[in-house]
Write a protein that holds these residues in place. Sequence first.
Motif, PDB file in Angstrom:
ATOM      1  N   VAL A  68       0.743  -1.352   0.081  1.00  0.00           N
ATOM      2  CA  VAL A  68       0.071  -0.217  -0.208  1.00  0.00           C
ATOM      3  C   VAL A  68       0.976   1.341   0.115  1.00  0.00           C
ATOM      4  N   ASP A  69       0.447   1.831  -0.735  1.00  0.00           N
ATOM      5  CA  ASP A  69       1.629   3.079  -1.015  1.00  0.00           C
ATOM      6  C   ASP A  69       1.106   3.898   0.075  1.00  0.00           C
ATOM      7  N   SER A  70       1.996   5.323   0.559  1.00  0.00           N
ATOM      8  CA  SER A  70       0.981   5.927   2.127  1.00  0.00           C
ATOM      9  C   SER A  70       0.630   6.851   1.721  1.00  0.00           C
ATOM     10  N   ASP A  71      -0.306   6.858   0.376  1.00  0.00           N
ATOM     11  CA  ASP A  71      -0.719   8.615   0.162  1.00  0.00           C
ATOM     12  C   ASP A  71      -2.248   8.061  -0.308  1.00  0.00           C
ATOM     13  N   ILE A  72      -2.520   6.238   0.252  1.00  0.00           N
ATOM     14  CA  ILE A  72      -3.262   5.841  -0.268  1.00  0.00           C
ATOM     15  C   ILE A  72      -4.640   5.137   0.467  1.00  0.00           C
ATOM     16  N   GLU A  73      -5.544   5.306   0.910  1.00  0.00           N
ATOM     17  CA  GLU A  73      -6.792   5.215   1.504  1.00  0.00           C
ATOM     18  C   GLU A  73      -7.567   4.409   1.088  1.00  0.00           C
ATOM     19  N   VAL A  74      -8.172   2.765   2.192  1.00  0.00           N
ATOM     20  CA  VAL A  74      -8.734   2.498   1.213  1.00  0.00           C
ATOM     21  C   VAL A  74      -9.798   2.110   2.695  1.00  0.00           C
ATOM     22  N   PRO A  75     -10.994   2.381   2.084  1.00  0.00           N
ATOM     23  CA  PRO A  75     -11.317   3.377   2.920  1.00  0.00           C
ATOM     24  C   PRO A  75     -12.317   1.673   3.545  1.00  0.00           C
ATOM     25  N   GLN A  76     -12.866   0.642   3.114  1.00  0.00           N
ATOM     26  CA  GLN A  76     -13.306  -0.094   3.252  1.00  0.00           C
ATOM     27  C   GLN A  76     -12.582  -1.337   4.047  1.00  0.00           C
ATOM     28  N   LEU A 188      -7.353  -7.149 -11.877  1.00  0.00           N
ATOM     29  CA  LEU A 188      -7.716  -5.913 -11.750  1.00  0.00           C
ATOM     30  C   LEU A 188      -8.425  -6.214 -11.101  1.00  0.00           C
ATOM     31  N   LEU A 189      -8.970  -5.077  -9.848  1.00  0.00           N
ATOM     32  CA  LEU A 189      -9.998  -5.867  -8.360  1.00  0.00           C
ATOM     33  C   LEU A 189     -10.503  -4.423  -8.497  1.00  0.00           C
ATOM     34  N   PRO A 190     -12.038  -3.929  -9.729  1.00  0.00           N
ATOM     35  CA  PRO A 190     -12.457  -2.276  -9.509  1.00  0.00           C
ATOM     36  C   PRO A 190     -13.556  -2.655  -8.547  1.00  0.00           C
ATOM     37  N   THR A 191     -13.744  -3.559  -7.584  1.00  0.00           N
ATOM     38  CA  THR A 191     -14.713  -3.285  -6.517  1.00  0.00           C
ATOM     39  C   THR A 191     -14.540  -2.523  -5.599  1.00  0.00           C
ATOM     40  N   ILE A 192     -13.319  -2.745  -5.144  1.00  0.00           N
ATOM     41  CA  ILE A 192     -13.275  -1.815  -3.386  1.00  0.00           C
ATOM     42  C   ILE A 192     -12.470  -0.266  -3.526  1.00  0.00           C
ATOM     43  N   GLU A 193     -13.559   0.299  -3.137  1.00  0.00           N
ATOM     44  CA  GLU A 193     -13.637   1.777  -2.677  1.00  0.00           C
ATOM     45  C   GLU A 193     -11.480   2.140  -2.480  1.00  0.00           C
ATOM     46  N   THR A 194     -10.694   3.508  -3.766  1.00  0.00           N
ATOM     47  CA  THR A 194      -9.107   3.792  -2.971  1.00  0.00           C
ATOM     48  C   THR A 194      -9.940   4.995  -3.445  1.00  0.00           C
ATOM     49  N   ILE A 195      -9.185   5.586  -2.595  1.00  0.00           N
ATOM     50  CA  ILE A 195      -8.969   7.621  -2.673  1.00  0.00           C
ATOM     51  C   ILE A 195      -7.031   7.546  -2.253  1.00  0.00           C
ATOM     52  N   HIS A 196      -6.708   8.136  -3.153  1.00  0.00           N
ATOM     53  CA  HIS A 196      -5.331   8.582  -3.717  1.00  0.00           C
ATOM     54  C   HIS A 196      -4.878  10.039  -3.583  1.00  0.00           C
ATOM     55  N   HIS A 197      -4.574  10.422  -2.477  1.00  0.00           N
ATOM     56  CA  HIS A 197      -4.629  11.364  -1.525  1.00  0.00           C
ATOM     57  C   HIS A 197      -3.010  12.412  -2.087  1.00  0.00           C
TER      58      HIS A 197
END
Length: 206
Positions: A68-76, A188-197
Motif C-alpha cells: 500500500v502506498d503511503s498516500d492511499i486510503e482504502v475506506p473498507q 485488477l479488482l475494481p470493486t473496492i473503493e480507493t482514495i489517492h491523496h
Amino acid sequence: MKILIGIPTHDNRIHIGLSQNLIQIALKTSSKGDDLSIQYPCSPFISFNRNLIISQAIKDYVDWVLKVDSDIEVPQECLYKMIDEAYRNNAALLGLAVKIKSIENEYACAEIKDGEYVRLKDVGKKIRKIDVVGAGVSLINMKWLRSSGLQCPWYEFRDGKKEDIPTISPEDWEFCRKIKSKKGKIFLLPTIETIHHGLSYWHHNL
C-alpha cells in the motif's frame, strides 16, 4: 497464514486514512489468528523500497504481501477480499483500481494495444485480467513468486526511447512484465473503493 504489509515511504510518513486502515486490518487478522507484520522501508528510491519489502517477505516465508502506498486510503476492509479473489483466480498479482494524480481521469493500470501500454479510464465493475497494474494497493502471491524463479530486483525502472524521445517504464509495470514472462496471472479488482491523496485527491468510488 502469514501476511506482510509493506508501505514504502520517502519521509517516514503515511496518510492518516491509511493508519486507520492498518488498525482495521490488524484487528481483523488478530481475530482470525493470522500472523501480521508491517514494514515501512524509507528511502528516496521507490524501487529499492519495494524490493526491500519482497526480500523481507522471502526471508520470513510469508504467504501474501499487501503493498500500500503511503498516500492511499482504502475506506473498507480489503485484505481478505483481495486474498479470496487472488486465491480463487490463481493470481500471481492482484491490484485495486487507483486513479493516478492527473486531470485525465486515468487509472494506474493498462492494457497492451498495438504494442503500447494504454492506461484505462474505465475499469468496469468486475474483476478482470490485465497486462499491468500499479503497486498502489496490490497483493502478491508469495507462493507463486517463490516458485517462479524471479530474482531480485523484482521492481526496477527501465529507460527507453520512442522516436528518439526518452521514455521510462515504471518499476511496478516492469514487475508486471516480469510476472507475465513467467506466465503469471495479473488481475485488477475494481470493486473496492480507493482514495489517492495529494494536493487534491483522486477517488475511485463505486
